[in-house]
Each structure stands twice: as C-alpha cells, then as structure tokens.
Write a protein that holds these residues in place. Structure first.
Motif, PDB file in Angstrom:
ATOM      1  N   HIS A 106      37.276  37.802  42.709  1.00  0.00           N
ATOM      2  CA  HIS A 106      38.130  38.937  43.121  1.00  0.00           C
ATOM      3  C   HIS A 106      37.488  39.603  44.329  1.00  0.00           C
ATOM      4  N   HIS A 108      38.751  41.484  48.160  1.00  0.00           N
ATOM      5  CA  HIS A 108      39.831  41.895  49.063  1.00  0.00           C
ATOM      6  C   HIS A 108      39.388  41.633  50.500  1.00  0.00           C
ATOM      7  N   HIS A 266      44.918  43.758  38.168  1.00  0.00           N
ATOM      8  CA  HIS A 266      43.883  44.755  37.907  1.00  0.00           C
ATOM      9  C   HIS A 266      44.240  45.515  36.621  1.00  0.00           C
ATOM     10  N   HIS A 297      38.468  44.097  36.054  1.00  0.00           N
ATOM     11  CA  HIS A 297      37.815  45.360  35.665  1.00  0.00           C
ATOM     12  C   HIS A 297      37.896  45.627  34.153  1.00  0.00           C
ATOM     13  N   ASP A 348      34.898  42.491  44.964  1.00  0.00           N
ATOM     14  CA  ASP A 348      35.904  43.538  45.154  1.00  0.00           C
ATOM     15  C   ASP A 348      36.000  43.987  46.605  1.00  0.00           C
TER      16      ASP A 348
HETATM   17 ZN   LIG Z   1      40.343  44.882  43.323  1.00  0.00          ZN
END
Ligand SMILES: [Zn+2]
Length: 509
Positions: A106, A108, A266, A297, A348
């Motif tokens: 994960h 971005h 998420h 998460h 992340d």
């Molecule tokens: Zn994220």
C-alpha cells in the motif's frame, strides 16, 4: 590529540598489519568481472548468483550460509550450494545476503511531489491549533494538491516513486492511486508503473468525484486495455473505499469481482469507518467479505468484525510508522497475533515517512515489542524482587526478525495474489531478488542474516536488485534510468502543483 599521543599512534600504525590500508583509504576491493549480465531476464539467458548467504523465505527451500541461485530468463531454476551452471555468467555474491525482493502492499505513489510536506501532519485537523493540525493530510493533500494534478504529474510522480523504491529493494508494490480524475490520469498511472520495470499492482481507486471521472465503471476499459494478459509485471486490483458511501462502494466491489480483481479498501477508525466495516463484515449491507479482500490499517475496528474478517480469509496491510505518527490509531498488531493472522507491511505516504522496507520492518519490531515488553513488566512490580517477571500464560509473544521478514516479503506477495510468482526464492517462481552488502561499515561483521537485514541495514546496503530475472540495480547503481532528468521533471511538476494549488513552498515550515 597531543603531539606525544599522535606520535604513539603513528608508531602503532607503522607496526600494524592494517596500517597501509587504513592510511591509504584504499578503494573497495575491485571485482574481477564487474558487468551486469547482458540481456538478463530474456528467454534462455542464464546466470548464477554465486556464494552468498541465501535466505529463501521458503521453508521448503531453507536457508544456506553459502549457496547459489541459478536464474534462467525470468525464473529461478535452482537454489542450493555449488550449482554447476556450465558457462553461465557468474554474479559474485560473496559477502552478500541473497533474498527475495521486498513487497509493499500500500503506497500512494502519486504524492511524490509532496514528499516531506507533512513531517508533523495528522490525518485531519484536530482543532488543536498545533503545527500538526494544519497543514494536514485530508485537507491539503487529498482535497488540496490532488485536485490540481494533470496526467503528466501523475506519470512523473508515479515513476519517480517506483524507481526510488526499486533502488531500496522493493521489487513489488501495490500502488493505491486515488487520482483518477479522467481516463488520461488513469492511463498515465498505469504507464508509469509499466515504465518503472518492477512488479506492481495497479490499484484503481477513486477520483475527487469531478465530472469526467469515470470511477468505478472505467475499470472495465482499463482491464481490457492494459491488463488483458496476466503474464506481465503489472497487474490490477479494484479500489472499493467504504467512505465513498454504500451506493458507490457496492458498485465498485461488484465490478471488481465481475472482472476477477481483488478488492482493496482502507479501514480507519479515526475516519469514522468502524460502523461501515461492521455492516459490510456482518454481511448486512448486501456484500460479503471474502479472501479476495485486502483491508488497509484496520485501526479501531470491532472485535466482532475482526473475527469475521479472519474467518472470511481476508488480508490486512499495516502501515505501522504512518499509523503511529498520523493518528490512525494503534496498529492492530497484537489483535492480529491473538487471531492467528499475519499482516503485510506498507509505506502509505511519503508526505510524512520514508518508503523503504527497513523503516517499515523496524517500525513493526519496535512498536510490537514495546507493547509486549510493557505488558510483561506490568505483570511484575517496579520495586524488586519481582521486577523481571516471567510472562504470564496468554501473554503475546515478542515479534521476531524472522517473522517481520515474512511480513515484508512472502506475506505481501500472498496478499496481492502474487504468491505463485514472487515473495520467496523458490525454483519456478520469478527471480525477484536483492543482494544486500554485509561488508559495509554499518553491518560487518556478519553474525546473523535476518538480524543484519532487520536491525542494521538501510537502503545503502541494497547493492543489486533483480526483477523477473532482469538486473535493475547493479553494484549500487540503478540501471536504465536518467535520474537527473527525471528529478528535474519531478521538480517542475512540484513547482506547478504548489503554484496551482496556491501553496507557498517553505523549506523550514
Ligand atoms: Zn493509504
């Protein structure tokens, strides 16, 4: 140092066996044959990675103090000591750890232009008036910078992030690109992942809901246009975010499953998402959680939902450093242990933390062990004699370096549906391999292979990186990338984004 002690030191050095090299600062030992294998990764091309400490991460293959890895084309052919490789090119791996490339489940990547923009930032403004409240992630990145991205910004941000992680030994990523303002934005993201030359899963997530955005329906076109073959480095998953509302996430999950894609979302208690995930997990919302789900998460979720997620065979990605810093809630690493689940690890956002695997692994180690160590100490008494209690039955066990390496490699591959082709050094799998330098100043002498990787190393120790048999980084240098030019393009994109969004660049904010 006094003259007298300096003289004594010189006398000592004169008689020392190592004096000559100490004084001369001799360069690192030159290797006799220092070229990357030609045409690596091409059909029929063979080379052998010879003499390294091999940590396969596959219990059926095992670990070797000294062994070889034979690669042909894209694949691993053999992992064992003293392979007779005929005339195959040799990669000298003496003094190196040879292990699978790392997997980040994960990231971005489109936010690279905003690197370290939020070193103190929280997820949202908490009204405290502190430097952590503003700027913050939701307001200034997702609802700020993201709005002004053009397709070319998506492309260079994604490409630069991918090359950076490749350089750090991350050979597989799930890119959670929430930047699909138009089909052109989507195509730019996919093109960048393909041009990076590493294994990637393209996560088709939402836009900001503007006209012209075609989420989630454009998944069908993207799948047809870019992902008609499964036999390529870049694959696809469907984003199905729960905060988009029931109507949208139901459509997204349904389309994703029609197309045979994993569905990723998420789940952040601090975003108020607990009731929604409860509804989905209980199956009362018309959808079923399944083994094709990956949740990110999972902070602040109910015990009942956790059990449903576990029983459904869904997977969980933890971004531990980010969760701790940005107030997602305590990473549920002990909850997962209690349920017999294991996470994969994820970086992340680089707005706030580095995206290398060593930061993720050490974050998991220090965080889990802090929690368990304090649990154990609390079973005793700060005042002797019972100040060092034996853990009571039922106390969670301490996370080990071996476990955290599994989180960062094979678990990640399994969670992305890529366990049949990467995540371990197993004959028949694709050759996604890193060579880590144990002779470096911050690591030598080598006493424990998993320990050296998790507790000592950083990205400077990632010497050679191989993806599907192709050498992408060789002896410390990324291949096939004009990094100066790409950096200038990223800086130009950064300047455009700051200017258009109306954010003043302040290097000391
Ligand atoms: Zn994220």
């Amino acid at each position: 140092m006094s003259n007298k002690s300096a003289a004594r030191r010189r006398d000592f050095l004169k008689t020392s066996a190592v004096a000559a090299s100490l004084l001369a600062g001799s360069p690192a030992a030159a290797r006799s044959d220092d070229q990357a294998p030609a045409d690596s990764g091409n059909p029929g091309r063979r080379y052998v990675i010879r003499g390294g400490a091999v940590m396969s991460m596959d219990p059926n293959v095992g670990d070797f103090e000294v062994a070889d890895v034979l690669v042909e084309g894209k694949k691993i052919v053999a992992v064992r000591p003293r392979i007779d490789a005929g005339g195959a090119k040799v990669i000298d791996a003496r003094g190196r750890i040879v292990m699978p490339g790392f997997v980040d489940t994960h990231h971005h990547q489109f936010e690279t232009a905003e690197r370290s923009f939020l070193p103190n930032g929280l997820l949202q403004n908490d009204g405290s008036g502190s430097p952590s409240a503003s700027p913050n992630y939701t307001e200034h990145v997702l609802r700020g910078f993201a709005k002004v991205y053009r397709p070319q910004d998506v492309y260079i941000n994604e490409l630069f992030a991918g090359l950076s992680q490749l350089d750090a030994g991350v050979t597989t990523v799930l890119d959670v690109s929430q930047i699909h303002h138009s089909p052109e934005h989507s195509d730019a993201a996919v093109q960048a992942l393909m041009d990076t030359g590493r294994r990637a899963t393209f996560g088709y997530f939402e836009s900001d809901g503007r006209e012209g955005a075609r989420y989630p329906e454009d998944a069908r076109r993207i799948r047809d246009q870019w992902f008609s073959s499964d036999d390529q480095l870049v694959t696809m998953v469907m984003g199905g975010e729960l905060h988009l509302g029931k109507e949208v996430y139901t459509r997204a999950w349904t389309i994703g499953r029609e197309l045979g894609l994993k569905v990723v979302a998420h789940a952040v208690g601090a975003f108020g998402m607990r009731p929604t995930l409860d509804e989905v997990a209980q199956g009362t919302g018309g959808l079923q959680v399944g083994p094709d789900n990956l949740f990110i998460h999972m902070t602040g979720m109910s015990d009942e939902t956790w059990k449903k997620i576990r029983d459904a065979g869904a997977q969980v990605s933890l971004a531990i450093p980010i969760e701790m810093v940005m107030r997602h809630g305590t990473p549920p690493i002990l909850k997962m242990r209690e349920l017999g689940m294991e996470p994969s690890l994820s970086s992340d956002v680089e707005t706030t933390m580095a995206a290398d695997p060593f930061t993720l692994m050490r974050g998991a180690m220090t965080m889990q062990r802090m929690l368990v160590n304090q649990l154990v100490l609390d079973q005793g008494d700060p005042v002797p004699p019972n100040h060092w209690p034996t853990p009571a039955e039922g106390t969670p066990s301490l996370l080990t370096v071996q476990e955290v390496l599994r989180y960062a490699t094979s678990n990640g591959a399994e969670h992305l549906g890529l366990g049949d082709r990467t995540g371990t050094l197993t004959p028949g799998k694709h050759a996604d391999i890193v060579l880590l330098d144990t002779t470096a100043l911050n690591v030598a002498p080598l006493n424990n292979v998993p320990g050296a990787v998790v507790s000592l190393m950083d990205r400077t120790n990632v010497e050679t990186v191989i993806v599907a048999g192709k050498v992408r980084k060789w002896r410390g240098r990324l291949l096939d990338a004009d990094l100066d030019r790409l950096r200038r393009e990223l800086e130009a994109s950064r300047d455009y984004l700051f200017k258009t969004y109306g954010m003043r660049k302040d290097l000391f904010a």
